[in-house]
Write an enzyme that holds these catalytic residues in place. Structure first.
Site, short mmCIF file in Angstrom:
data_model
loop_
_atom_site.label_atom_id
_atom_site.label_comp_id
_atom_site.label_asym_id
_atom_site.label_seq_id
_atom_site.Cartn_x
_atom_site.Cartn_y
_atom_site.Cartn_z
CE LYS A 129 -2.86 5.88 -1.30
NZ LYS A 129 -3.90 6.70 -1.97
CE1 TYR A 188 -3.86 2.39 0.88
CE2 TYR A 188 -2.16 3.45 2.22
CZ TYR A 188 -3.41 3.48 1.61
OH TYR A 188 -4.18 4.60 1.72
#
Length: 219
Positions: free
Chosen positions: A126, A122
Site C-alpha cells: 500500500k 500488505y
C-alpha cells in the site's frame, strides 16, 4: 463535474457510486471494471473489459475527478504477486492514464498504517502504491487510510466479519487511546471522499482514519 471510478464493485467503491449519483454537482459518472453492475441511472455509464488494457477502457472517457477504490486480500488474490498487481500496479496504471487524460483530482483508498518501508507485505505494498501516485503530478491527490471497514460485502471475509461484529459490541466502551484504529463505516469513507473532491483543495494530503470520523462537510 464528471467522475470516473475503478473498484465500484467493492465495499467503499459501491458507496462512492451512491454518493456521486446523489450529488447534483456531479453530472456524469463512469465506472471502469471487469463486470457489469447494470446501472439504471442515466448519468452512470460503464466501461467493461480487462484491467490489463487500461488505455482502451479509458477511451472516450472525460472526467474531472478520478476515484480509485481497488483492494483485495492476499488470500483472495492467491499470492503476494497477484495482490501487488491489484493493490499497487493496477491503481498506478489507472492513475497514470487519468493524468494523461487531463484529470485534475485523484482520490485513492489505501490503508491505515501504509508505509513503503514496512516489514509487513500488505502495508508495504500500500505504501509503495502511495509513493508512486505522488510522482504523477495531480493538482489534487488525496489518499485515504481507513482502518477496518464496516459494511456489507458481496464476498465473505470471516475475520473481518468477526472483527466488525466484536467492534459493534464494544463500541460504547471503545477507549480514547485506540481511536486511531477505530473501525469505520465504508459509507463514511465514501462521503468524505466525495466531500473532499467537491472542495477540490490543491496539493497532496493524507486523510488518516481518525480524520474521517465525523468529518465536517467542506463542500
Amino acid at each position: 463535474m464528471q467522475a470516473v471510478i475503478v473498484g465500484a464493485t467493492g465495499l467503499v467503491g459501491g458507496c462512492v457510486i451512491q454518493e456521486l449519483l446523489a450529488e447534483p454537482r456531479y453530472t456524469h459518472v463512469t465506472s471502469i471494471g471487469r463486470r457489469s453492475q447494470a446501472p439504471q441511472v442515466k448519468k452512470w455509464t460503464e466501461r467493461i473489459g480487462p484491467m490489463s488494457d487500461m488505455d482502451a477502457l479509458w477511451s472516450e472517457i472525460q472526467a474531472d475527478v478520478a476515484f480509485c477504490c481497488l483492494g483485495t486480500t492476499i488470500r483472495k488474490a492467491g499470492s503476494q504477486e497477484a495482490f501487488a498487481e491489484i493493490d499497487w500496479h493496477l491503481p498506478v496504471r489507472f492513475a497514470r492514464v487519468a493524468r494523461q487524460k487531463g484529470v485534475k483530482q485523484l482520490h485513492v483508498v489505501s490503508s491505515l498504517g501504509a508505509d513503503a518501508r514496512s516489514k509487513t507485505f500488505y502495508l508495504q505494498t500500500k505504501g509503495r502504491m502511495e509513493e508512486d501516485l505522488k510522482t504523477l503530478g495531480f493538482e489534487t491527490l488525496v489518499i485515504y487510510r481507513p482502518s477496518l471497514l464496516l459494511g456489507e460485502r458481496e464476498e465473505k471475509r470471516p475475520f473481518e466479519h468477526f472483527s466488525a461484529a466484536a467492534y459493534r459490541f464494544v463500541e460504547p466502551y471503545y477507549p480514547r487511546f485506540l481511536q486511531t484504529w477505530k473501525p469505520i463505516d465504508a459509507k463514511d469513507v465514501a462521503q468524505v471522499m466525495v466531500q473532499q473532491s467537491l472542495a477540490g483543495i490543491p496539493g497532496t494530503r493524507i486523510m488518516e482514519n481518525r480524520d474521517m470520523h465525523a468529518q465536517p462537510d467542506q463542500s
